[in-house]
Design a protein around this motif. Structure first.
Motif, PDB file in Angstrom:
ATOM      1  N   TYR A 199      51.059 -16.366  -4.331  1.00  0.00           N
ATOM      2  CA  TYR A 199      51.938 -16.127  -3.198  1.00  0.00           C
ATOM      3  C   TYR A 199      51.139 -15.675  -1.980  1.00  0.00           C
ATOM      4  N   LEU A 200      50.213 -14.737  -2.216  1.00  0.00           N
ATOM      5  CA  LEU A 200      49.427 -14.200  -1.101  1.00  0.00           C
ATOM      6  C   LEU A 200      48.485 -15.246  -0.533  1.00  0.00           C
ATOM      7  N   ALA A 201      47.838 -15.988  -1.424  1.00  0.00           N
ATOM      8  CA  ALA A 201      46.808 -16.910  -0.952  1.00  0.00           C
ATOM      9  C   ALA A 201      47.425 -18.146  -0.313  1.00  0.00           C
ATOM     10  N   GLU A 202      48.609 -18.555  -0.779  1.00  0.00           N
ATOM     11  CA  GLU A 202      49.094 -19.866  -0.376  1.00  0.00           C
ATOM     12  C   GLU A 202      50.420 -19.872   0.365  1.00  0.00           C
ATOM     13  N   LEU A 263      47.308  -4.493 -12.177  1.00  0.00           N
ATOM     14  CA  LEU A 263      47.763  -5.475 -11.184  1.00  0.00           C
ATOM     15  C   LEU A 263      46.847  -5.627  -9.973  1.00  0.00           C
ATOM     16  N   PRO A 264      46.493  -4.533  -9.296  1.00  0.00           N
ATOM     17  CA  PRO A 264      45.692  -4.715  -8.090  1.00  0.00           C
ATOM     18  C   PRO A 264      44.391  -5.480  -8.345  1.00  0.00           C
ATOM     19  N   THR A 265      43.733  -5.138  -9.452  1.00  0.00           N
ATOM     20  CA  THR A 265      42.486  -5.834  -9.764  1.00  0.00           C
ATOM     21  C   THR A 265      42.732  -7.336  -9.938  1.00  0.00           C
ATOM     22  N   ILE A 266      43.725  -7.649 -10.758  1.00  0.00           N
ATOM     23  CA  ILE A 266      43.990  -9.060 -11.040  1.00  0.00           C
ATOM     24  C   ILE A 266      44.361  -9.794  -9.759  1.00  0.00           C
ATOM     25  N   ILE A 267      45.252  -9.192  -8.995  1.00  0.00           N
ATOM     26  CA  ILE A 267      45.713  -9.854  -7.770  1.00  0.00           C
ATOM     27  C   ILE A 267      44.548 -10.105  -6.829  1.00  0.00           C
ATOM     28  N   THR A 268      43.766  -9.063  -6.586  1.00  0.00           N
ATOM     29  CA  THR A 268      42.704  -9.197  -5.589  1.00  0.00           C
ATOM     30  C   THR A 268      41.676 -10.246  -6.008  1.00  0.00           C
ATOM     31  N   VAL A 269      41.237 -10.168  -7.259  1.00  0.00           N
ATOM     32  CA  VAL A 269      40.200 -11.107  -7.690  1.00  0.00           C
ATOM     33  C   VAL A 269      40.738 -12.537  -7.712  1.00  0.00           C
ATOM     34  N   ALA A 270      41.959 -12.713  -8.235  1.00  0.00           N
ATOM     35  CA  ALA A 270      42.504 -14.069  -8.310  1.00  0.00           C
ATOM     36  C   ALA A 270      42.764 -14.625  -6.910  1.00  0.00           C
ATOM     37  N   GLU A 271      43.245 -13.775  -6.020  1.00  0.00           N
ATOM     38  CA  GLU A 271      43.519 -14.267  -4.663  1.00  0.00           C
ATOM     39  C   GLU A 271      42.220 -14.691  -3.975  1.00  0.00           C
ATOM     40  N   ASP A 272      41.204 -13.839  -4.116  1.00  0.00           N
ATOM     41  CA  ASP A 272      39.918 -14.197  -3.507  1.00  0.00           C
ATOM     42  C   ASP A 272      39.431 -15.536  -4.045  1.00  0.00           C
ATOM     43  N   ALA A 273      39.609 -15.723  -5.345  1.00  0.00           N
ATOM     44  CA  ALA A 273      39.163 -16.983  -5.936  1.00  0.00           C
ATOM     45  C   ALA A 273      39.920 -18.154  -5.333  1.00  0.00           C
ATOM     46  N   LYS A 305      39.843 -21.667 -11.428  1.00  0.00           N
ATOM     47  CA  LYS A 305      40.145 -21.089 -12.741  1.00  0.00           C
ATOM     48  C   LYS A 305      39.053 -20.140 -13.235  1.00  0.00           C
ATOM     49  N   SER A 306      37.820 -20.337 -12.809  1.00  0.00           N
ATOM     50  CA  SER A 306      36.818 -19.360 -13.242  1.00  0.00           C
ATOM     51  C   SER A 306      37.106 -18.006 -12.601  1.00  0.00           C
ATOM     52  N   GLY A 307      37.541 -18.023 -11.349  1.00  0.00           N
ATOM     53  CA  GLY A 307      37.896 -16.768 -10.692  1.00  0.00           C
ATOM     54  C   GLY A 307      39.105 -16.121 -11.342  1.00  0.00           C
ATOM     55  N   ILE A 308      40.064 -16.942 -11.742  1.00  0.00           N
ATOM     56  CA  ILE A 308      41.266 -16.396 -12.378  1.00  0.00           C
ATOM     57  C   ILE A 308      40.899 -15.807 -13.735  1.00  0.00           C
ATOM     58  N   THR A 309      39.984 -16.495 -14.446  1.00  0.00           N
ATOM     59  CA  THR A 309      39.519 -15.939 -15.717  1.00  0.00           C
ATOM     60  C   THR A 309      38.846 -14.597 -15.481  1.00  0.00           C
ATOM     61  N   SER A 310      37.984 -14.537 -14.477  1.00  0.00           N
ATOM     62  CA  SER A 310      37.348 -13.252 -14.163  1.00  0.00           C
ATOM     63  C   SER A 310      38.400 -12.193 -13.923  1.00  0.00           C
ATOM     64  N   ALA A 311      39.443 -12.555 -13.197  1.00  0.00           N
ATOM     65  CA  ALA A 311      40.488 -11.584 -12.889  1.00  0.00           C
ATOM     66  C   ALA A 311      41.105 -11.051 -14.173  1.00  0.00           C
ATOM     67  N   ALA A 312      41.387 -11.965 -15.104  1.00  0.00           N
ATOM     68  CA  ALA A 312      41.997 -11.534 -16.355  1.00  0.00           C
ATOM     69  C   ALA A 312      41.041 -10.638 -17.141  1.00  0.00           C
ATOM     70  N   VAL A 313      39.778 -11.068 -17.203  1.00  0.00           N
ATOM     71  CA  VAL A 313      38.806 -10.297 -17.981  1.00  0.00           C
ATOM     72  C   VAL A 313      38.607  -8.918 -17.358  1.00  0.00           C
ATOM     73  N   LEU A 314      38.508  -8.880 -16.031  1.00  0.00           N
ATOM     74  CA  LEU A 314      38.360  -7.590 -15.355  1.00  0.00           C
ATOM     75  C   LEU A 314      39.557  -6.696 -15.615  1.00  0.00           C
ATOM     76  N   GLY A 315      40.737  -7.326 -15.590  1.00  0.00           N
ATOM     77  CA  GLY A 315      41.958  -6.563 -15.862  1.00  0.00           C
ATOM     78  C   GLY A 315      41.908  -5.962 -17.261  1.00  0.00           C
ATOM     79  N   ILE A 316      41.468  -6.763 -18.230  1.00  0.00           N
ATOM     80  CA  ILE A 316      41.352  -6.245 -19.602  1.00  0.00           C
ATOM     81  C   ILE A 316      40.352  -5.089 -19.627  1.00  0.00           C
ATOM     82  N   GLY A 317      39.249  -5.278 -18.917  1.00  0.00           N
ATOM     83  CA  GLY A 317      38.235  -4.224 -18.869  1.00  0.00           C
ATOM     84  C   GLY A 317      38.803  -2.927 -18.337  1.00  0.00           C
ATOM     85  N   ARG A 318      39.549  -3.051 -17.239  1.00  0.00           N
ATOM     86  CA  ARG A 318      40.192  -1.858 -16.674  1.00  0.00           C
ATOM     87  C   ARG A 318      41.074  -1.194 -17.718  1.00  0.00           C
TER      88      ARG A 318
END
Ligand SMILES: Nc1ncnc2c1ncn2[C@@H]1O[C@H](COP(=O)(O)OP(=O)(O)OP(=O)(O)O)[C@@H](O)[C@H]1O
Ligand SMILES: [Mg+2]
Lengths: 396, 276, 310
Positions: A199-202, A263-273, A305-318
């Motif tokens: 939503y934010l990116a597009e 949420l913030p981590t996932i949103i920010t990383v995925a949006e940047d991607a 999708k690599s950025g979205i994967t990073s977002a998910a992995v980072l979210g799990i890490g958090r």
């Protein structure tokens, strides 16, 4: 002179630059150092002995077996590789059942002699005594002081560090608790996070973006104890009512709170991607008559999708590393969870809740540092895999 | 009017792409009236009036920054994507105002295809790149997609080079091949107008020549508007040429007239290379 | 009518068998777009709603608790009455202490990374390490701080140990914002200065840093926000359960707002009777976060406008 000064400043900057690397190194050294003693600590509490009858073929017991015997769950020696003989459990305080107070002496000066006698007479006995009460010519076998086996730690199903005489340091309930809570969190927040990122990116107009971005920043800024507190007073009672639970402090409560926090981590990383998708790619799709939505799911999401994967992995890490909020809402029962609606205890919560009560250098202290090592290793794996995912650009 | 158009379309329906009868005139007319365009404050196009008939090839020329790309992107509403832009006036394609509220841009863009300055294939296989437009337009029929993809690649003069590696990534192609792939991709959905923004600027002379040949070939079936900085190219491929300068359409006439006998002094300077 | 005409024209690009009219395809693809976008919009607004519910709840419940006494008095009667003054002071001490440590080192590190190391292997390595450090959970920092500062260096539970732990925790944030602020400055400014005969260091000091300063400050403010809310790292390095006396040296223990909130909402003797104080404490923490974010955003906007008008 000027030259020299420049060189000097440059090396000062270099030293500052290396501080994060040094810190990581120090973290590794100190965590391992403090945890290292764990597998050399005796399974029996320090200053105590376990004594058996001389005829008993059993020569050693694992920490878990000792605990089961003292819990009454194991009641026959054949269950631990001995003869078919009932186990007779005797603690210091139980001696009065066998001897009168007079026999034990007014100052308990006869305990060493009597306990030796008792051990020799009862073939099925297991006697738990302070070392000071064991006399030289003790008539019985003293169990060897075994050390905690790594298998008992990594495969152990019970975390019960205050158990006596043999504390249980089983990683599994904590590890599984952590994974359940984090997995639940990511399942809740990933759909939200990615939708918001799209939503934010597009889709969102500049005006809506200008509202949403600060909202997400604020969500990221709220301290975790405040999330924990909110979870405790709002989410926990709500879930308790919703599912008619005996207690609301459950893995699910932890997942909900962590989901919001991730949420913030996932949103920010995925949006940047998604923003890094070249405009040309998007225009190419639109120019072929694709709708905006088709462009999003056929071009933009695959491309990022690599950025979205990073977002998910980072979210799990958090989620895995989060401490206070989880500590406050998950109920902290160190049992292997079967559903999300049971209390669980995570690795970070265990460290936070228990470290304050332990003596530095003791087995419990070392076990908590070992948990820290495990947490550290998990987050390192996550950081490195993100590094790796980031490098692996779309190729096909 | 609706009826006649439908009859035309129906002829096509029975003979997709390949068997375009010479009688079948597929391109559409374009008519821009009093067009002004702004990038927020910046007045990028000034009162443009521009008319193209079916199956003409028109070249847009002019110095860098004069607004050629901006104008081209107005014709398939690609400028809608840039926030803060504004347009006044009207653009009629086939007599219809493409900026009217009841127009759906995705339908418009199906009819008005575009080839960009830099080749921009998707990170997908060669086949999937060409099939993309068909798929997003809801075509599921596998054999039809396959036929259409092959036809399009052939008409983009790329077939011999890629026929053995349709499933390889499009990124493995050379720049010139990628650009022809993008042309094939645009042709696959049978647009009626093709917009090309300096399609050969990133290419070597051989690839350029191939693309020019292709334009000649395509002219039969499409109305083509092409932006170019290359005067020879403009004179070789186009029927008409429009000269833009600082956001204005200075002169628009038969290509031969523009290059041999322009009315405006500034056009003369530009085409003879004494300028910009 | 006209729109219809458009869609009918499109029949020719569709299946030759004419199994499906393009009109229905166009309509369905537009419908799925409408549905998808509505879902995204709802999801996004619900995130906004979540924030407002959290903030609103704590503000409404906490605002009645806040008073001058609450902010300036020590806790009383087993922390069921009185104020949170020592915790506020403690948090301020920790913020100040960690900033003294992390700001200079973090900024210098950022400068080194962007201005000196460039894209070298070393810089890549340091960057990876910095990223890794920012992924280390805060409770691990707590363990580390306890092992190194409290036990090995014998600082004991103290402001010093807590500040150093928090400082290390906030370093990656400071480094990254510094690096990004510096990266945002175009090379032409550096070249301009170097071309005038200025040394690299002079260029950084006189040209680069002043330009990057606003963004760096924003990053520093955000890191203050982060530090003031952290609990796990101070659990075993500084935080006191109940200590009404204010600290007199850096080797004292202190109370801290986040730890205080944790204690009174979970393990206090009277969890229920001290709920009010808990709401008040949570509100104070929220206000700190809000102020930090407002300040950071305000500065960012102010400076970006200034740059534009220049
Ligand atoms: N997205 C944009 N925002 C603001 N201004 C723009 C934008 N795109 C183009 N412009 C401006 O509009 C003017 C026309 O640009 P356009 O790209 O149409 O030029 P052009 O004739 O295609 O040039 P070139 O031959 O270099 O491609 C230029 O002055 C350019 O700076
Ligand atoms: Mg252009």
């Amino acid at each position: 002179m000027k030259r020299f000064f420049e060189k000097f400043v440059e090396s000062a900057l270099l030293i500052s630059g290396s501080i994060t690397s040094i810190t990581i190194l120090l973290i590794i050294i100190f965590l391992f150092k403090e945890a290292s003693g764990l597998f050399t600590t005796p399974v029996i509490e320090e200053g105590y002995e376990l004594a058996l009858n001389k005829t008993n073929p059993v020569k050693h017991l694992t920490s878990y077996e000792i605990k089961e015997i003292f819990d009454g769950k194991i009641s026959n020696w054949n269950e631990v590789g001995g003869k078919n003989e009932a186990i007779e459990l005797v603690r210091l305080s139980d001696l009065t059942k066998y001897y009168t107070e007079a026999e034990l002496g007014s100052n308990f000066e006869n305990i060493p002699a009597k306990s030796s006698e008792l051990t020799s007479k009862h073939p099925g006995i297991i006697l738990f005594l302070p070392t000071s009460y064991i006399k030289k010519d003790f008539n019985g076998t003293l169990l060897k002081h075994e050390t905690l086996h790594p298998g008992d730690f990594f495969g152990g199903k019970e975390w019960y560090p205050t158990a006596s005489p043999s504390p249980q340091y089983g990683l599994l309930p904590l590890l599984l608790g952590t994974l359940w809570v984090s997995l639940g969190a990511i399942l809740l927040s990933l759909p939200f996070g990615i939708s918001v990122a799209v939503y934010l990116a597009e889709i969102a107009s500049m005006r809506v973006r200008n509202i949403l971005k600060p909202v997400i920043e604020l969500l990221a800024g709220i301290p975790s104890v405040v999330y924990g507190f909110f979870g405790l007073v709002v989410i926990v009672p709500f879930l308790q009512k919703l599912f008619q639970l005996p207690v609301g402090e459950t893995a699910l409560a932890g997942s909900v709170v962590l989901g919001i926090m991730a949420l913030p981590t996932i949103i920010t990383v995925a949006e940047d991607a998604m923003r890094t998708v070249p405009r040309a790619m998007k225009e190419a799709s639109l120019a072929l008559g694709a709708t905006h939505w088709q462009t999003i799911y056929k071009v933009i999401i695959p491309y990022s999708k690599s950025g979205i994967t990073s977002a998910a992995v980072l979210g799990i890490g958090r989620a895995i590393g989060e401490t206070m909020a989880v500590l406050m809402v998950t109920g902290n029962a160190a049992v292997i969870p079967h559903t999300l609606l049971e209390p669980v205890r995570t690795i970070p919560a265990t460290i936070a809740a228990e470290l304050g009560e332990t003596a530095a250098g003791g087995g419990h202290y070392q076990a908590l540092f070992m948990l820290g090592v495990i947490l550290f290793v998990i987050t390192m794996i996550i950081s490195i895999s993100i590094e790796f995912i980031g490098k692996k650009k779309y190729s096909n | 009017m609706t009826n006649t158009r439908n009859i035309e379309t129906n002829t096509n329906l029975s003979s997709p792409l390949g068997a375009r009868g010479s009688l079948d005139v597929r391109g559409l007319t374009i008519d821009a009236k009093n067009v002004d365009f702004y990038y927020s404050e910046f007045h990028a196009l000034k009162n443009i009036n521009f008319e193209v008939s079916k199956n003409e090839v028109v070249a847009l020329i002019g110095p860098s920054g004069c607004g050629k790309s901006t104008f081209l992107r107005l014709l398939n509403r690609m400028n809608d994507l840039i926030p803060g832009t504004r347009m006044t006036g009207s653009v009629l394609i086939d007599g219809e105002d493409i900026y009217a509220p009841n127009i759906h841009v995705d339908e418009l863009r199906k009819e008005v295809g575009m080839v960009f300055q830099k080749p921009n294939p998707f990170p997908k296989s060669i086949f999937e790149n060409v099939a993309y437009g068909l798929r997003v337009n809801g075509i599921k029929d596998k054999t039809f997609i396959e036929e259409r993809v092959i036809e399009s690649i052939k008409s983009a003069a790329l077939w011999d080079e890629v026929k053995d590696k349709l499933n390889k990534s499009a990124f493995a192609l050379s720049g010139g091949q990628q650009q022809r792939l993008c042309i094939a991709r645009a042709l696959a959905i049978s647009p009626k107008v093709v917009l090309m923004d300096e399609p050969a600027s990133a290419l070597d002379p051989i690839s350029t020549a191939k693309i020019e040949d292709l334009i000649h070939e395509l002219k039969k079936d499409y109305t083509i508007i092409i932006v170019t900085h290359n005067m020879q190219q403009a004179s070789r491929v186009s029927d008409k040429t429009a000269y833009f300068y600082l956001g204005e359409l200075i002169e628009f006439d038969k290509t031969t007239t523009i290059f041999t006998n322009p009315k405006e002094h500034s056009t003369q300077n530009y085409v003879t290379g004494r300028f910009g | 009518m006209k729109a219809n005409n458009k869609s009918e024209n499109n029949t020719n690009i569709n299946s030759p068998s004419g199994v499906r009219g393009s009109e229905s395809i166009d309509r369905s693809k537009r419908r799925s777009q409408a549905i998808a976008f509505t879902i995204f919009k709802l999801m996004s607004y619900s995130v906004v709603a979540i924030l407002f519910v959290i903030l609103g709840f704590i503000i409404i419940r906490g605002i009645g608790v806040i008073s001058w006494d609450f902010l300036t008095k020590a806790p009383e009667e087993g922390m069921t009455k009185g104020g949170i003054f020592p915790a506020i002071v403690g948090t301020l001490c920790l913020v100040a202490g960690s900033s003294i440590f992390s700001f200079p080192i973090g900024i210098m590190s950022g400068i080194y990374m962007n201005e000196y190391a460039g894209g070298s292997k070393l810089a890549t390595f340091i960057r990876i390490m910095t990223n890794n450090l920012s992924g280390v959970p805060s409770v691990v920092f707590g363990l580390f701080g306890m092992a190194l500062f409290v036990n090995t260096m014998k600082f004991g539970d103290s402001i010093l140990a807590g500040s150093l732990t928090l400082g290390l925790l906030s370093l990656p944030l400071v480094i990254r914002t510094t690096e990004e602020s510096l990266k945002a400055i175009e090379n032409s400014y550096r070249e301009g200065s170097l071309a005038l005969g200025a040394t690299k260091l002079q260029t950084i000091r006189k040209v680069v840093l002043p330009m990057a300063f606003p963004n760096i400050i924003t990053g520093l403010i955000l890191s203050i926000g982060r530090v003031s809310g952290e609990t796990a790292p101070i659990l075993f390095t500084v935080a006191a359960y109940f200590l009404p006396k204010l600290p007199t040296s850096i080797f004292n223990q202190v109370m801290a707002l986040p730890y205080h909130l944790y204690v009174i909402s979970t393990s206090g003797t009277n969890v229920e009777t001290s709920r009010g104080i808990a709401y008040g404490t949570a509100l104070v923490l929220i206000v700190i976060v809000l102020m930090v974010n407002l300040l950071a955003n305000g500065l960012r906007n102010y400076f970006s406008k200034k740059v534009k008008t220049n």
